[in-house]
Write a protein that holds these residues in place. Structure first.
Motif, PDB file in Angstrom:
ATOM      1  N   ASP A   1       0.828  -1.214   0.000  1.00 22.02           N
ATOM      2  CA  ASP A   1       0.000   0.000   0.000  1.00 22.02           C
ATOM      3  C   ASP A   1       0.858   1.258   0.000  1.00 22.02           C
ATOM      4  O   ASP A   1       1.839   1.341   0.739  1.00 22.02           O
ATOM      5  N   TYR A   2       0.433   2.228  -0.816  1.00 18.53           N
ATOM      6  CA  TYR A   2       1.042   3.555  -0.751  1.00 18.53           C
ATOM      7  C   TYR A   2       0.312   4.383   0.290  1.00 18.53           C
ATOM      8  O   TYR A   2      -0.837   4.101   0.629  1.00 18.53           O
ATOM      9  N   ARG A   3       0.976   5.434   0.765  1.00 17.44           N
ATOM     10  CA  ARG A   3       0.280   6.404   1.599  1.00 17.44           C
ATOM     11  C   ARG A   3      -0.634   7.234   0.686  1.00 17.44           C
ATOM     12  O   ARG A   3      -0.484   7.182  -0.532  1.00 17.44           O
ATOM     13  N   PRO A   4      -1.566   8.011   1.258  1.00 13.58           N
ATOM     14  CA  PRO A   4      -2.450   8.819   0.391  1.00 13.58           C
ATOM     15  C   PRO A   4      -1.634   9.776  -0.482  1.00 13.58           C
ATOM     16  O   PRO A   4      -0.713  10.435   0.002  1.00 13.58           O
ATOM     17  N   ILE A   5      -1.985   9.820  -1.767  1.00 11.00           N
ATOM     18  CA  ILE A   5      -1.250  10.676  -2.705  1.00 11.00           C
ATOM     19  C   ILE A   5      -2.166  11.801  -3.170  1.00 11.00           C
ATOM     20  O   ILE A   5      -3.336  11.567  -3.482  1.00 11.00           O
ATOM     21  N   GLU A   6      -1.612  12.999  -3.197  1.00 12.77           N
ATOM     22  CA  GLU A   6      -2.390  14.135  -3.686  1.00 12.77           C
ATOM     23  C   GLU A   6      -1.520  14.908  -4.668  1.00 12.77           C
ATOM     24  O   GLU A   6      -0.354  15.187  -4.380  1.00 12.77           O
ATOM     25  N   ILE A   7      -2.068  15.230  -5.835  1.00 11.11           N
ATOM     26  CA  ILE A   7      -1.303  15.963  -6.839  1.00 11.11           C
ATOM     27  C   ILE A   7      -2.023  17.278  -7.134  1.00 11.11           C
ATOM     28  O   ILE A   7      -3.214  17.283  -7.466  1.00 11.11           O
ATOM     29  N   LYS A   8      -1.283  18.390  -6.968  1.00  8.91           N
ATOM     30  CA  LYS A   8      -1.845  19.688  -7.337  1.00  8.91           C
ATOM     31  C   LYS A   8      -0.992  20.248  -8.465  1.00  8.91           C
ATOM     32  O   LYS A   8       0.237  20.227  -8.377  1.00  8.91           O
ATOM     33  N   LYS A   9      -1.651  20.787  -9.499  1.00 10.10           N
ATOM     34  CA  LYS A   9      -0.896  21.304 -10.646  1.00 10.10           C
ATOM     35  C   LYS A   9      -1.072  22.804 -10.791  1.00 10.10           C
ATOM     36  O   LYS A   9      -2.006  23.375 -10.229  1.00 10.10           O
ATOM     37  N   ASP A  10      -0.194  23.390 -11.602  1.00 11.23           N
ATOM     38  CA  ASP A  10      -0.289  24.794 -11.985  1.00 11.23           C
ATOM     39  C   ASP A  10      -0.358  25.719 -10.773  1.00 11.23           C
ATOM     40  O   ASP A  10      -1.309  26.468 -10.584  1.00 11.23           O
ATOM     41  N   LEU A  11       0.643  25.643  -9.915  1.00 11.68           N
ATOM     42  CA  LEU A  11       0.639  26.433  -8.686  1.00 11.68           C
ATOM     43  C   LEU A  11       1.476  27.694  -8.795  1.00 11.68           C
ATOM     44  O   LEU A  11       1.184  28.688  -8.162  1.00 11.68           O
ATOM     45  N   TYR A  12       2.549  27.625  -9.587  1.00  9.02           N
ATOM     46  CA  TYR A  12       3.496  28.735  -9.594  1.00  9.02           C
ATOM     47  C   TYR A  12       3.467  29.420 -10.968  1.00  9.02           C
ATOM     48  O   TYR A  12       3.821  28.819 -11.978  1.00  9.02           O
ATOM     49  N   ALA A  13       3.031  30.670 -10.966  1.00  9.18           N
ATOM     50  CA  ALA A  13       2.787  31.355 -12.227  1.00  9.18           C
ATOM     51  C   ALA A  13       4.066  31.640 -13.001  1.00  9.18           C
ATOM     52  O   ALA A  13       4.051  31.717 -14.221  1.00  9.18           O
ATOM     53  N   THR A  14       5.198  31.791 -12.307  1.00  5.15           N
ATOM     54  CA  THR A  14       6.434  32.147 -13.007  1.00  5.15           C
ATOM     55  C   THR A  14       7.071  30.953 -13.711  1.00  5.15           C
ATOM     56  O   THR A  14       7.970  31.130 -14.517  1.00  5.15           O
ATOM     57  N   ALA A  15       6.621  29.739 -13.385  1.00  6.83           N
ATOM     58  CA  ALA A  15       7.171  28.557 -14.056  1.00  6.83           C
ATOM     59  C   ALA A  15       6.293  28.195 -15.238  1.00  6.83           C
ATOM     60  O   ALA A  15       5.112  28.531 -15.276  1.00  6.83           O
ATOM     61  N   GLU A  16       6.908  27.506 -16.227  1.00  2.00           N
ATOM     62  CA  GLU A  16       6.117  27.070 -17.387  1.00  2.00           C
ATOM     63  C   GLU A  16       5.109  26.000 -16.972  1.00  2.00           C
ATOM     64  O   GLU A  16       4.031  25.878 -17.533  1.00  2.00           O
ATOM     65  N   GLY A  17       5.517  25.190 -16.001  1.00  2.00           N
ATOM     66  CA  GLY A  17       4.611  24.166 -15.468  1.00  2.00           C
ATOM     67  C   GLY A  17       5.044  23.829 -14.066  1.00  2.00           C
ATOM     68  O   GLY A  17       6.216  23.965 -13.737  1.00  2.00           O
ATOM     69  N   SER A  18       4.110  23.422 -13.223  1.00  4.24           N
ATOM     70  CA  SER A  18       4.505  23.113 -11.847  1.00  4.24           C
ATOM     71  C   SER A  18       3.545  22.101 -11.245  1.00  4.24           C
ATOM     72  O   SER A  18       2.429  21.911 -11.735  1.00  4.24           O
ATOM     73  N   ALA A  19       4.008  21.444 -10.211  1.00  3.80           N
ATOM     74  CA  ALA A  19       3.169  20.480  -9.503  1.00  3.80           C
ATOM     75  C   ALA A  19       3.657  20.344  -8.078  1.00  3.80           C
ATOM     76  O   ALA A  19       4.840  20.517  -7.788  1.00  3.80           O
ATOM     77  N   LEU A  20       2.704  20.057  -7.199  1.00  4.36           N
ATOM     78  CA  LEU A  20       3.024  19.808  -5.791  1.00  4.36           C
ATOM     79  C   LEU A  20       2.411  18.459  -5.445  1.00  4.36           C
ATOM     80  O   LEU A  20       1.217  18.261  -5.574  1.00  4.36           O
ATOM     81  N   VAL A  21       3.289  17.526  -5.071  1.00  3.41           N
ATOM     82  CA  VAL A  21       2.806  16.181  -4.760  1.00  3.41           C
ATOM     83  C   VAL A  21       2.997  15.919  -3.278  1.00  3.41           C
ATOM     84  O   VAL A  21       4.066  16.174  -2.730  1.00  3.41           O
ATOM     85  N   SER A  22       1.945  15.441  -2.626  1.00  6.12           N
ATOM     86  CA  SER A  22       2.139  14.995  -1.250  1.00  6.12           C
ATOM     87  C   SER A  22       1.868  13.502  -1.185  1.00  6.12           C
ATOM     88  O   SER A  22       0.903  12.989  -1.742  1.00  6.12           O
TER      89      SER A  22
END
Lengths: 259, 221
Positions: A30-51
């Motif tokens: 089993d993995y721990r709970p995974i959460e992916i958030k995208k498009d968080l940082y406007a100055t980057a071309e692309g971004s993601a925050l994964v917990s």
């Protein structure tokens, strides 16, 4: 926080794992709970925050125009770097990257590069003169084990999120976007920890501190292995490696659905 | 309810006896820390919300051997200050016949009393004290040292309930390191209860709640 790992702690985690149990009540697969958030940082071309449980990794994609390597004149360039800053854990220090950060960046880079995830030929603007250079910057915000899987997930999410800047007269216009990055594959890494005779996926911090050996397997959409990394001092038998690969390929299919 | 104060905040203009976490300047008493204000008629202190462990001479702590010298062990006591267990402070007289690293190798966990804290914050510990022991088996968990008083409770009320209702041996170091030993299911129960206490240490009626929680969960074992 204790800096030294007590032997009784290791013995207890080992006893639990060999009974098929874990400290946080998960099963071995089993993995721990995974959460992916995208498009968080406007100055980057692309971004993601994964917990991943309490582990948090932020990734930014930055693109600049530059010269290609002379042996690959029609291909864009991918550069991956990782930073384990003191924000993430009391054991991390600022300064030039140390071996753990270099290993993290290289394993993630290998997975993305060798899976052919980015169609780098489409990043070429003028053959031999001008191509896109893609920077993948991995920032670990919170360290609670298994940075490899969290970082690979964050990188591929950020790449999928990235929008290419427009090019006019050999200059990039960052305000205007000309479509997504040419992503053709989504590599997913799965990391297994071995302690005693037990092998468990997604080790958290306490397991990572006491494990004998670690194996990271990155697989493509088709279920082909594109990168592997074995770490720490212990050993895997050939049979264990093959078993773990089968488990990893299955697990990667589940994780890919989250993207 | 105790008032929340921030570092530098004016706590009292009167001349009072001072406890931890406060400092006097120009006749006024200010807080040094982020914490809860404990103010009595002639006494004032700030109970920190978080922070590291500051060794005191009356405390029992749980330490892990981090290095072995010829005549003493170095202990990690989850504190910014270095701590030492001299060979002469082992239970029995070693008389230099045995090597210290054979008795307590690196990674051994011990429940020791702090014997002396020098002016330069050198910490000397001892095993020659009633209750002090070398820990065998079980598991260590860590909580914030500022939550330890709540975990023990008034006159040991909370820790007694934890021990009796979870069916585990539990030793609490003042440095926030806790040793638990017992059957695996009971240990899970005790760890869950300790984590609950740590997260809800400010709530009223916590002791009764934890007792009921443990009794309920133990039925399902």
């Amino acid at each position: 926080m204790l800096g030294v790992i007590a032997d009784i702690k290791k013995d207890y985690i080992k006893k639990l794992l060999e009974e098929g149990k874990r400290l946080d009540g998960r099963g071995l697969d089993d993995y721990r709970p995974i959460e992916i958030k995208k498009d968080l940082y406007a100055t980057a071309e692309g971004s993601a925050l994964v917990s991943l449980g309490s582990t948090q990794v932020a990734v930014g994609v930055k693109m600049i125009l530059g010269e290609p390597y002379s042996d690959m004149p029609n291909r864009g360039v991918l550069t991956t770097s990782a930073e384990l800053g003191p924000l993430a854990s009391p054991t991390f220090e600022s300064g030039p990257p140390r071996p753990p950060a270099i290993e993290l960046a290289r394993v993630v880079d290998r997975g993305i590069r060798e899976s052919g995830s980015i169609d780098t030929e489409k990043l070429c603007i003028v053959e031999g003169e001008q191509v896109w250079i893609v920077f993948l910057d991995i920032h670990v915000l919170d360290y609670d084990g298994n940075l490899f899987d969290a970082s690979t997930l964050a990188c591929i999410s950020a790449l999928l999120d990235a929008k290419m800047p427009k090019v006019e007269d050999g200059k990039a216009i960052y305000g205007e976007r000309s479509g997504s990055l040419p992503i053709v594959d989504t590599p997913i890494s799965t990391t297994y920890a071995k302690l005693g005779s037990a092998i468990a996926v997604d080790p958290h911090l306490e397991e990572e501190q006491v494990l004998d050996a670690r194996l990271t397997i990155t697989t493509t959409k088709k279920g082909e292995i594109c990168a592997m990394q074995k770490g720490e001092g212990g050993a895997f038998t050939a049979e264990e490696v093959l078993n773990t690969i089968d488990r990893g390929i299955e697990k990667a299919k589940e994780l890919r659905k989250l993207l | 309810m105790r008032r929340l104060v921030i570092p530098g905040e004016l706590v009292s203009k009167e001349n009072k006896k001072m406890g931890t976490g406060v400092a006097r300047k120009d006749g006024e008493i200010h807080s040094n820390q982020l914490g809860l204000l404990d103010e009595k008629e002639n006494f004032v202190r700030v109970i920190p919300l978080s922070g590291g462990y500051n060794p005191k001479e009356i405390d029992f702590v749980i330490g892990v051997v981090s290095y072995v010298h010829n005549t003493f062990w170095k202990l990690d006591i989850a504190s910014p200050y270095k701590s030492i267990l001299p060979g002469g402070e082992f239970f029995r007289d070693l008389r230099g016949k045995e090597r210290l690293r054979d008795i307590l190798p690196i990674g051994s966990a011990v429940y020791v009393k702090i014997k002396e804290v020098t002016k330069s914050k050198g910490v000397f510990t001892t095993l020659k004290w009633r209750g002090a022991t070398v820990l065998k088996g079980g598991f260590l968990i860590e909580i914030s040292p500022s939550k330890v008083p709540r975990l023990i409770g008034k006159k040991d009320s909370m820790i007694d309930i934890l021990r009796s209702e979870s069916g585990c041996e539990i030793l609490v170091g003042q440095n926030g390191v806790i040793w638990i030993n017992g059957p695996v299911e009971n240990m899970d129960l005790a760890i869950e209860a300790i984590r609950y206490i740590e997260a809800n240490s400010h709530k009223r009626g916590l002791t009764d709640y934890v007792k009921n929680m443990l009794i309920e969960k133990r039925k399902n074992l």
